[in-house]
Design a protein around this motif. Sequence first.
Motif, PDB file in Angstrom:
ATOM      1  N   SER A   1      12.400  23.995  -1.454  1.00 11.68           N
ATOM      2  CA  SER A   1      13.514  23.701  -2.082  1.00 11.68           C
ATOM      3  C   SER A   1      13.123  23.392  -3.743  1.00 11.68           C
ATOM      4  O   SER A   1      11.848  22.894  -3.797  1.00 11.68           O
ATOM      5  CB  SER A   1      14.261  22.648  -1.745  1.00 11.68           C
TER       6      SER A   1
ATOM      7  N   GLU B   1      14.285  20.985  -5.164  1.00 14.01           N
ATOM      8  CA  GLU B   1      13.994  19.306  -5.355  1.00 14.01           C
ATOM      9  C   GLU B   1      12.449  19.099  -4.710  1.00 14.01           C
ATOM     10  O   GLU B   1      11.740  18.284  -5.573  1.00 14.01           O
ATOM     11  CB  GLU B   1      14.881  18.944  -4.302  1.00 14.01           C
ATOM     12  N   LYS B   2      12.085  19.763  -3.695  1.00  9.81           N
ATOM     13  CA  LYS B   2      10.623  19.468  -3.252  1.00  9.81           C
ATOM     14  C   LYS B   2       9.548  19.976  -4.422  1.00  9.81           C
ATOM     15  O   LYS B   2       8.722  19.312  -4.849  1.00  9.81           O
ATOM     16  CB  LYS B   2      10.304  20.212  -2.057  1.00  9.81           C
TER      17      LYS B   2
ATOM     18  N   PHE C   1      14.414  32.422  -3.819  1.00 12.87           N
ATOM     19  CA  PHE C   1      13.433  31.309  -4.179  1.00 12.87           C
ATOM     20  C   PHE C   1      13.458  31.025  -5.720  1.00 12.87           C
ATOM     21  O   PHE C   1      13.571  30.269  -6.329  1.00 12.87           O
ATOM     22  CB  PHE C   1      12.381  31.599  -3.754  1.00 12.87           C
TER      23      PHE C   1
ATOM     24  N   SER D   1      16.902  30.173  -7.270  1.00 17.40           N
ATOM     25  CA  SER D   1      17.369  28.718  -7.191  1.00 17.40           C
ATOM     26  C   SER D   1      16.470  27.879  -8.041  1.00 17.40           C
ATOM     27  O   SER D   1      17.146  26.731  -8.670  1.00 17.40           O
ATOM     28  CB  SER D   1      17.137  28.461  -5.740  1.00 17.40           C
ATOM     29  N   HIS D   2      15.012  28.090  -8.148  1.00 17.10           N
ATOM     30  CA  HIS D   2      14.206  27.392  -8.949  1.00 17.10           C
ATOM     31  C   HIS D   2      14.646  27.566 -10.395  1.00 17.10           C
ATOM     32  O   HIS D   2      14.649  26.500 -11.127  1.00 17.10           O
ATOM     33  CB  HIS D   2      12.908  27.795  -8.811  1.00 17.10           C
TER      34      HIS D   2
END
Length: 231
Positions: free
Chosen positions: A160, A162-163, A194, A197-198
């Motif tokens: 994610s 966040e990670k 991926f 989202s980033h």
Amino acid sequence: DAEKLTGRVTLAGKTFNVTLAPKFAANIPLKDVGPGEYPITLDVFKGNEKLVSATAKLIKREFKAGATQIDRQRRCLVVDGKPYLVIAPLLEIEPGLAAVHQDAVLRNQLRQQKEMGYKCLLVGAKEVPPFLKQKKAFYELCAKEGVKIINWSHAGVGASPEKTFSTVVSDNIIAWLIVDEPELGTPAEVVEPFLVSHRAASPYTPVFMNNSILGIPRRYANLETDILMLD
């Protein structure tokens, strides 16, 4: 003849004139414009006749120390408010560095790079101890010495935002490399969301992938990357 034309810009309910030329740039006053997304429109007049009009989206964000912009007109990054040409050698954080030697080794590594003239480094390390501890110490040292960082994250596709972005936090990071040569083994339909989202989660710092010669020509993952990087 551009000299006979008048340019009028409309933004956030305010209108002002700009000087036109075959190629021109205009300073847009943003001091009194609050953070947010706005349509910005340029109307071109010849006398009282409107010849053409164009509208784009302008995004103003709250100030954040260390933010990096992409100047798409000049095709460069903007770091600390100035155009920035990135020339960054790869430096990998190696395992097995004893804590007692960490400070001296990291200082020597940075000194060597600075003596060769580098002011930015692409740093890679696995996202597990002791790599993260060494990376954090190295980034703090780089910040003190005025050396910028491109962080190569190894959180991996599927992590994610966040990670990924919590593995190391530094205002000295000017960009994030989050996936390397994915077209060699990962389906594009997995990597594209991926990347999307980033990018959405990192409005102040560019996020990108590194491609092999196979990736860019076939527009792998729809090229959902802030920067095109090619091995």
